[in-house]
Design an enzyme around this catalytic site. Structure first.
Site, mmCIF file in Angstrom:
data_model
loop_
_atom_site.group_PDB
_atom_site.id
_atom_site.type_symbol
_atom_site.label_atom_id
_atom_site.label_comp_id
_atom_site.label_asym_id
_atom_site.label_seq_id
_atom_site.Cartn_x
_atom_site.Cartn_y
_atom_site.Cartn_z
ATOM 1 N N HIS A 70 0.858 -1.182 0.000
ATOM 2 C CA HIS A 70 0.000 0.000 0.000
ATOM 3 C C HIS A 70 0.899 1.239 0.000
ATOM 4 C CE1 HIS A 70 -3.879 -2.057 0.995
ATOM 5 N NE2 HIS A 70 -3.029 -2.971 1.424
ATOM 6 N N TYR A 94 -6.835 -2.806 11.896
ATOM 7 C CA TYR A 94 -5.821 -3.297 12.822
ATOM 8 C C TYR A 94 -4.636 -2.342 12.976
ATOM 9 C CZ TYR A 94 -3.571 -4.960 8.481
ATOM 10 O OH TYR A 94 -3.024 -5.050 7.218
ATOM 11 N N GLU A 95 -4.485 -1.370 12.085
ATOM 12 C CA GLU A 95 -3.356 -0.440 12.184
ATOM 13 C C GLU A 95 -3.550 0.588 13.297
ATOM 14 O OE1 GLU A 95 -1.597 0.931 8.326
ATOM 15 O OE2 GLU A 95 -3.338 -0.112 7.488
ATOM 16 N N ALA A 122 -7.328 -8.027 -1.265
ATOM 17 C CA ALA A 122 -6.781 -9.375 -1.283
ATOM 18 C C ALA A 122 -7.527 -10.186 -0.238
ATOM 19 C CB ALA A 122 -5.285 -9.352 -0.986
ATOM 20 N N ASN A 240 -5.067 -16.793 -1.438
ATOM 21 C CA ASN A 240 -4.773 -17.994 -0.657
ATOM 22 C C ASN A 240 -6.092 -18.669 -0.305
ATOM 23 O OD1 ASN A 240 -4.563 -15.393 1.300
ATOM 24 N ND2 ASN A 240 -5.621 -17.070 2.367
#
Length: 286
Positions: A70, A94-95, A122, A240
């Site tokens: 990012h 979460y940041e 993603a 994933n």
């Protein structure tokens, strides 16, 4: 919080700052659509004509990104000749432990005249979509209990989310995918807080609740966009499988490896979607 995303003076400063740069462009630039790029999707801009790049750090009131993949840049661009604002970078819950961290960005887009927000991310697959493929989001489940509208003091906070992702936009994206022989899955996105990946038990529970992909973003931006009256389309790039669904160890490096593999598909979908949007604005859906 959406009602306190920035002071009125700061927001006006951010809009004026961006408009000043737009005013320096050689041709008029009136974007009605914006796109947020998820982790590892910076290559999507390679097929766009980039007119200007603005660092988030230079825009008054904008947050600073802190995740690999990012860059924290706003691009003024032309996609198939159509003006678009592209945001390469987001702030995750979460940041900063703040679901409203992207509120200043979305509020500024609204003030700049953006009517349509395209969100990409993603995500981990919970269905038969392999890494490197694309899933169109038709709905979401918020497993965090958080909202970017916490603290809004008036009735505007009671935003209907029954049509969070515009059905006509989803129909058009399916058409574009079929025309270009792109397999485009469609499903429900589960928002988890992160930053740790989910446990196999959590993945089993999420699948039982009806989710098809899982990630750590997108939902706050969707809520904020709907709060501001924007229409939303969203694409998950599958990087994933969910924990316990295969033997591969989950990591952010895996996300950065597989996201670019889907970038070419996203470029085609967004290019066709922009043709549709601007044809619609000129009275034709052909």
């Amino acid at each position: 919080m959406a009602n306190d995303d920035m002071s009125n003076d700061t927001q006006q400063s951010s809009v004026d700052f961006i408009n000043n740069i737009i005013g320096l462009l050689p041709k008029p630039f009136h974007a009605k659509a914006a796109m947020i790029l998820g982790s590892g999707l910076g290559t999507v801009t390679e097929q766009a004509e980039l007119l200007a790049e603005i660092s988030y750090q230079d825009i008054p009131g904008f947050p600073e990104t802190g995740v690999a993949g990012h860059s924290g840049s706003m691009f003024l661009a032309l996609v198939n000749g159509h003006p678009m604002i592209i945001l390469n970078g987001r702030i995750h819950f979460y940041e900063q432990a703040d679901a409203g961290a992207m509120a200043p960005v979305i509020a500024t887009l609204k003030a700049l005249g953006i009517e349509t927000l395209i969100i990409t991310n993603a995500a981990g697959s919970l269905l038969n979509a392999a890494p490197g493929s694309v899933m169109m989001i038709k709905d979401y489940i918020n497993f965090t209990g958080q909202s970017p509208l916490f603290g809004v003091a008036d009735n505007s906070r009671f935003v209907s989310m029954s049509k969070a992702y515009d059905s006509q936009y989803r129909y058009r994206l399916r058409q574009i995918a079929e025309k270009n022989d792109i397999h485009l899955a469609q499903g429900v996105y589960a928002w988890m807080a992160g930053p740790q990946f989910e446990t196999p038990a959590e993945i089993r529970a999420i699948r039982m609740m009806g989710a098809d992909a899982v990630g750590m973003s997108t939902v706050p931006e969707t809520i904020l966009a709907r709060y501001h009256g924007m229409k939303v389309a969203a694409l998950s790039i599958i990087t994933n499988y969910g924990a316990g669904m295969d033997d591969v160890r989950l990591s952010h490096e895996q996300t950065l490896e597989y996201a670019p593999k889907a970038a070419a598909k996203v470029q085609i979908l967004i290019s066709g979607f922009m043709d549709f949007l601007y044809a619609e604005k000129h009275g034709s859906n052909n």
